[in-house]
Design a protein around this motif. Structure first.
Motif, PDB file in Angstrom:
ATOM      1  N   ALA A 137       0.632  -1.468   0.009  1.00  0.00           N
ATOM      2  CA  ALA A 137      -0.145   0.086  -0.017  1.00  0.00           C
ATOM      3  C   ALA A 137       1.075   1.659  -0.399  1.00  0.00           C
ATOM      4  N   LEU A 138       2.023   1.018   0.926  1.00  0.00           N
ATOM      5  CA  LEU A 138       2.809   2.285   1.083  1.00  0.00           C
ATOM      6  C   LEU A 138       3.489   2.329   0.136  1.00  0.00           C
ATOM      7  N   GLU A 139       3.346   1.244  -1.065  1.00  0.00           N
ATOM      8  CA  GLU A 139       4.327   2.120  -2.616  1.00  0.00           C
ATOM      9  C   GLU A 139       3.426   2.473  -3.557  1.00  0.00           C
ATOM     10  N   VAL A 140       1.688   1.378  -3.362  1.00  0.00           N
ATOM     11  CA  VAL A 140       1.044   1.750  -4.343  1.00  0.00           C
ATOM     12  C   VAL A 140       0.706   3.422  -4.090  1.00  0.00           C
ATOM     13  N   ARG A 141       0.802   4.002  -3.319  1.00  0.00           N
ATOM     14  CA  ARG A 141       0.340   4.900  -3.018  1.00  0.00           C
ATOM     15  C   ARG A 141       1.486   6.364  -3.732  1.00  0.00           C
ATOM     16  N   ALA A 142       2.757   5.862  -3.038  1.00  0.00           N
ATOM     17  CA  ALA A 142       4.292   6.310  -3.002  1.00  0.00           C
ATOM     18  C   ALA A 142       3.948   7.131  -4.668  1.00  0.00           C
ATOM     19  N   THR A 143       3.007   6.342  -5.722  1.00  0.00           N
ATOM     20  CA  THR A 143       3.531   6.088  -7.162  1.00  0.00           C
ATOM     21  C   THR A 143       2.137   7.435  -7.091  1.00  0.00           C
ATOM     22  N   GLY A 144       0.928   8.536  -6.694  1.00  0.00           N
ATOM     23  CA  GLY A 144       0.064   8.805  -6.446  1.00  0.00           C
ATOM     24  C   GLY A 144      -1.043   7.709  -6.713  1.00  0.00           C
ATOM     25  N   ILE A 145      -1.202   6.091  -6.481  1.00  0.00           N
ATOM     26  CA  ILE A 145      -2.301   5.397  -6.688  1.00  0.00           C
ATOM     27  C   ILE A 145      -2.668   5.217  -5.698  1.00  0.00           C
TER      28      ILE A 145
END
Length: 377
Positions: A137-145
């Motif tokens: 989740a953190l990495e997905v959110r890191a890309t704005g998604i």
């Protein structure tokens, strides 16, 4: 209008969720409602398309990236440009961007890749799955998604199925236990059975592919699952029950059939069982061109595909390219009453519930505050 600021109720974060949904829907035209039900590929999306059609969602198909080796900043910039288009539409309803982060953020260069589900299932460790969900989740959110099409909770019953690696186990009990990845991705739901995303470090999850995708005859992909109702419920349905209890936001329908009936055209399972019996309150999404494949050959009778898919209970249609054809066909069928307005309203209510619940209206634009999480130790 709420008196204090002269702002609409739906834009008031303190207003009760159902009041916000009701207020927004009371102001929406049919075109705006159908826009919310439409999910398009990023390659056909741009600022003006988002604004003009009030498109509800964009996705990256497999390998669909803004540039080779794109950084978190490049991703965020792209997602925000699309979002600004959505926010420029009349009612400023934010779009939701989705991607297949199925074993880590696997479409994104430099992300952390975790083992496939078949490898995670053998750990028999639900807590590990929860931690993997939180890291993803953190990495997905890191890309704005804010949305991932995961987890796949298929129960692979035939090793000849080429997608067995997407299944945690042939044992439904293990698959049920591994749904613990959902609160990892979304956060722990405070209330059982209600769609939930705990803010800007979590993402909406998607349990897939509903239902029986791992039980097809001879393991043939996207084929026919031949089994009685008791077998379907006892082997293939348990993961969905657990996913719903844990607050999963969305559920994706399978390309496969059950006893000869396409899942994308099955109101008995999608509407009557999933929505009414299991009380799923998030939204149901099609697979990639999933309604097209209701007919054989795919797309050969597109108006029928729209009719059958939407009436079956699918709320958001992954079009993903010819979105004007979908919008025109659906509009015509609502106007001639072959698809009832109540079906459209059910779909839009569910989509808005998830968007409000995850805080998209308050925080529609992504920033770079989590960029350092991409590929972090």
């Amino acid at each position: 209008m709420s008196q204090a600021h002269n702002t609409p109720v739906y834009k008031d974060p303190k207003a009760p969720l159902n009041n916000r949904i009701h207020d927004l829907m009371s102001q929406m035209t049919l075109a705006e409602k159908i826009g919310q039900m439409t999910q398009i590929e990023r390659l056909v999306a741009n600022y003006s398309v988002m604004k003009e059609y009030a498109i509800g969602s964009i996705l990256s198909g497999g390998g669909s990236v803004p540039s080779p080796q794109a950084s978190a900043a490049v991703w965020v910039s792209m997602v925000n440009e699309f979002q600004r288009g959505a926010l420029a539409s009349r009612l400023q309803i934010p779009m939701i961007y989705g991607i297949d982060a199925v074993h880590g953020h696997n479409n994104v260069y430099g992300s952390t890749i975790f083992p496939h589900n078949v490898g995670l299932g053998v750990t028999r460790d639900p807590d590990l799955l929860k931690r993997i969900g939180a890291a993803t989740a953190l990495e997905v959110r890191a890309t704005g998604i804010p949305y991932t099409f995961a987890p796949c909770i298929a129960v692979c019953r035939d090793p000849r199925w080429g997608r067995c690696y997407e299944s945690y186990s042939e044992d439904p009990e293990i698959v049920k236990a591994m749904t613990e990845i959902i609160p990892g991705l979304q956060g722990d739901a405070p209330k059982k059975g209600v769609p939930f995303v705990a803010g800007k470090t979590k993402v909406a999850a998607c349990a897939k592919h509903f239902v029986g995708d791992g039980g097809t005859h001879n393991g043939i992909n996207e084929n026919n699952t031949i089994i009685d109702r008791h077998g379907l419920l006892s082997i293939h349905m348990g993961g969905y029950y657990h996913a719903i209890i844990k607050g999963v936001s969305t559920i994706m329908v399978s390309y496969s059939s059950w006893n000869g009936e396409k899942m994308h055209a099955n109101p008995d399972l999608v509407t009557n069982f999933l929505k009414k019996t299991l009380h799923f309150r998030g939204f149901v999404i099609s697979d990639w061109q999933g309604i097209d494949r209701i007919t054989s050959p795919a797309g050969s009778n597109y108006p029928y595909s729209v009719y059958a898919g939407v009436n079956a209970g699918i709320d958001m249609i992954m079009v993903p390219n010819n979105f004007t054809e979908f919008i025109n066909d659906l509009t015509e069928q609502v106007n001639n009453k072959s698809i009832p307005m109540s079906r459209i309203d059910d779909a839009v209510r569910r989509i808005l519930r998830v968007k409000f619940q995850m805080g998209l209206f308050e925080n529609p634009l992504a920033d770079l505050s989590l960029a350092d999480q991409l590929g972090s130790q």
